[in-house]
Design a protein around this motif. Sequence first.
Motif, PDB file in Angstrom:
ATOM      1  N   GLY A  26      76.799  16.056  38.790  1.00 17.33           N
ATOM      2  CA  GLY A  26      77.370  15.194  39.826  1.00 17.33           C
ATOM      3  C   GLY A  26      78.629  14.471  39.368  1.00 17.33           C
ATOM      4  N   PHE A  27      79.354  15.075  38.404  1.00 16.40           N
ATOM      5  CA  PHE A  27      80.614  14.495  37.927  1.00 16.40           C
ATOM      6  C   PHE A  27      81.777  15.097  38.731  1.00 16.40           C
ATOM      7  CE2 PHE A  27      79.716  13.260  33.195  1.00 16.40           C
ATOM      8  CZ  PHE A  27      78.534  12.644  33.575  1.00 16.40           C
ATOM      9  N   VAL A  28      82.890  14.388  38.779  1.00 16.53           N
ATOM     10  CA  VAL A  28      84.106  14.940  39.385  1.00 16.53           C
ATOM     11  C   VAL A  28      84.791  15.829  38.357  1.00 16.53           C
ATOM     12  CG1 VAL A  28      86.396  14.347  40.297  1.00 16.53           C
ATOM     13  CG2 VAL A  28      84.421  12.940  40.895  1.00 16.53           C
ATOM     14  N   TYR A  29      85.158  17.031  38.761  1.00 19.57           N
ATOM     15  CA  TYR A  29      85.855  17.942  37.845  1.00 19.57           C
ATOM     16  C   TYR A  29      87.365  17.771  38.007  1.00 19.57           C
ATOM     17  CZ  TYR A  29      87.971  22.277  36.183  1.00 19.57           C
ATOM     18  OH  TYR A  29      88.785  23.187  35.563  1.00 19.57           O
ATOM     19  N   VAL A  30      88.041  17.505  36.924  1.00 22.94           N
ATOM     20  CA  VAL A  30      89.498  17.368  36.962  1.00 22.94           C
ATOM     21  C   VAL A  30      90.132  18.464  36.114  1.00 22.94           C
ATOM     22  CG1 VAL A  30      91.469  15.840  36.567  1.00 22.94           C
ATOM     23  CG2 VAL A  30      89.259  14.857  37.185  1.00 22.94           C
ATOM     24  N   MET A 125      86.817  16.515  32.484  1.00 26.16           N
ATOM     25  CA  MET A 125      88.237  16.873  32.557  1.00 26.16           C
ATOM     26  C   MET A 125      88.521  17.972  31.556  1.00 26.16           C
ATOM     27  SD  MET A 125      91.362  14.120  32.258  1.00 26.16           S
ATOM     28  CE  MET A 125      91.002  13.196  33.717  1.00 26.16           C
ATOM     29  N   ASP A 126      89.213  19.039  31.981  1.00 29.57           N
ATOM     30  CA  ASP A 126      89.564  20.061  30.995  1.00 29.57           C
ATOM     31  C   ASP A 126      91.073  20.202  30.867  1.00 29.57           C
ATOM     32  OD1 ASP A 126      90.498  21.795  32.940  1.00 29.57           O
ATOM     33  OD2 ASP A 126      88.892  23.256  32.718  1.00 29.57           O
ATOM     34  N   GLY A 127      91.507  20.664  29.689  1.00 29.48           N
ATOM     35  CA  GLY A 127      92.938  20.799  29.441  1.00 29.48           C
ATOM     36  C   GLY A 127      93.216  21.180  28.002  1.00 29.48           C
ATOM     37  N   ARG A 128      94.285  20.595  27.445  1.00 25.08           N
ATOM     38  CA  ARG A 128      94.669  20.897  26.071  1.00 25.08           C
ATOM     39  C   ARG A 128      94.583  19.670  25.161  1.00 25.08           C
ATOM     40  NH1 ARG A 128      94.814  24.631  28.824  1.00 25.08           N
ATOM     41  NH2 ARG A 128      95.934  26.613  28.681  1.00 25.08           N
ATOM     42  N   ASP A 129      94.803  18.501  25.774  1.00 22.76           N
ATOM     43  CA  ASP A 129      94.953  17.272  24.986  1.00 22.76           C
ATOM     44  C   ASP A 129      94.072  16.164  25.518  1.00 22.76           C
ATOM     45  OD1 ASP A 129      96.218  17.047  27.435  1.00 22.76           O
ATOM     46  OD2 ASP A 129      97.752  15.674  26.691  1.00 22.76           O
ATOM     47  N   ILE A 130      92.979  16.526  26.176  1.00 23.60           N
ATOM     48  CA  ILE A 130      92.161  15.483  26.818  1.00 23.60           C
ATOM     49  C   ILE A 130      91.447  14.642  25.749  1.00 23.60           C
ATOM     50  CG2 ILE A 130      90.404  14.997  28.579  1.00 23.60           C
ATOM     51  CD1 ILE A 130      93.007  16.512  29.524  1.00 23.60           C
TER      52      ILE A 130
END
Length: 221
Positions: A26-30, A125-130
């Motif tokens: 139930g988390f928001v995906y960013v 949150m997904d990315g490169r530098d989170i």
Amino acid sequence: MYSIAIDGPAGAGKSTIAKKIAKQMGFVYVDTGAMSRAMALFFIRQGIDGHDRETIASLCPSIRVSLSYDEEGRQQVFLNGENVTPYIRDEEVGQMASVTSAIPEVRAALLDLQRNMALTSDILMDGRDIGTHVLPDASLKIYLTASPSVRAKRRYDELCEKGVSCDLAQIEQDIIKRDEQDMGREIAPLRQAEDAVLLDSSDMTIEEVVEAVLEEFHKKY
Ligand code: DC
């Protein structure tokens, strides 16, 4: 508020994994890559060379990226008010995003928005530098990787399924080039945060990776 940061190279399966976990918890995906891609689309549309740092830096104040979520919870990304979600997935846009994300003004334009999202909801949150820059105090940090050949084969299968003709060797070359750019840049390069859990998904199924991330989270909370 809880925050889970998932960083890793292109094609490691971050967004597939992240979407599943966010839904279960139930988390928001960013998807921060989508934000970088929206910026890149702006520069492509303006016909700007991605290496023209001065022009790109001077244009950043006129670019507004924002996010919203549709009824099914899917992230939509807006570029100066236009929903550009359908236009950002091409390899051309990904490559441009990799180049222009090395420019400090481009990163700065997205940072507040990314950080503010973590203040108001439980997020993944997904990315490169989170884990290293955007959310240094994230509740859990995961560094998700896989070998370049496995990542290339996954991407190849995905494109074949969509009926897009492609070349496996070319895809692997593009992936290696993107790794070099994302890991080699001066500002916020892709690297595993010291307190991140390393997961190599080369020989893992999607479900196994999801399970492993959930296990890490529940170990702590
Ligand atoms: O994850 P992706 O393929 O959608 O990301 C596209 C590019 O955007 C990636 O190669 C580097 C950049 N990016 C970034 O610099 N920082 C992020 N947090 C996410 C993406």
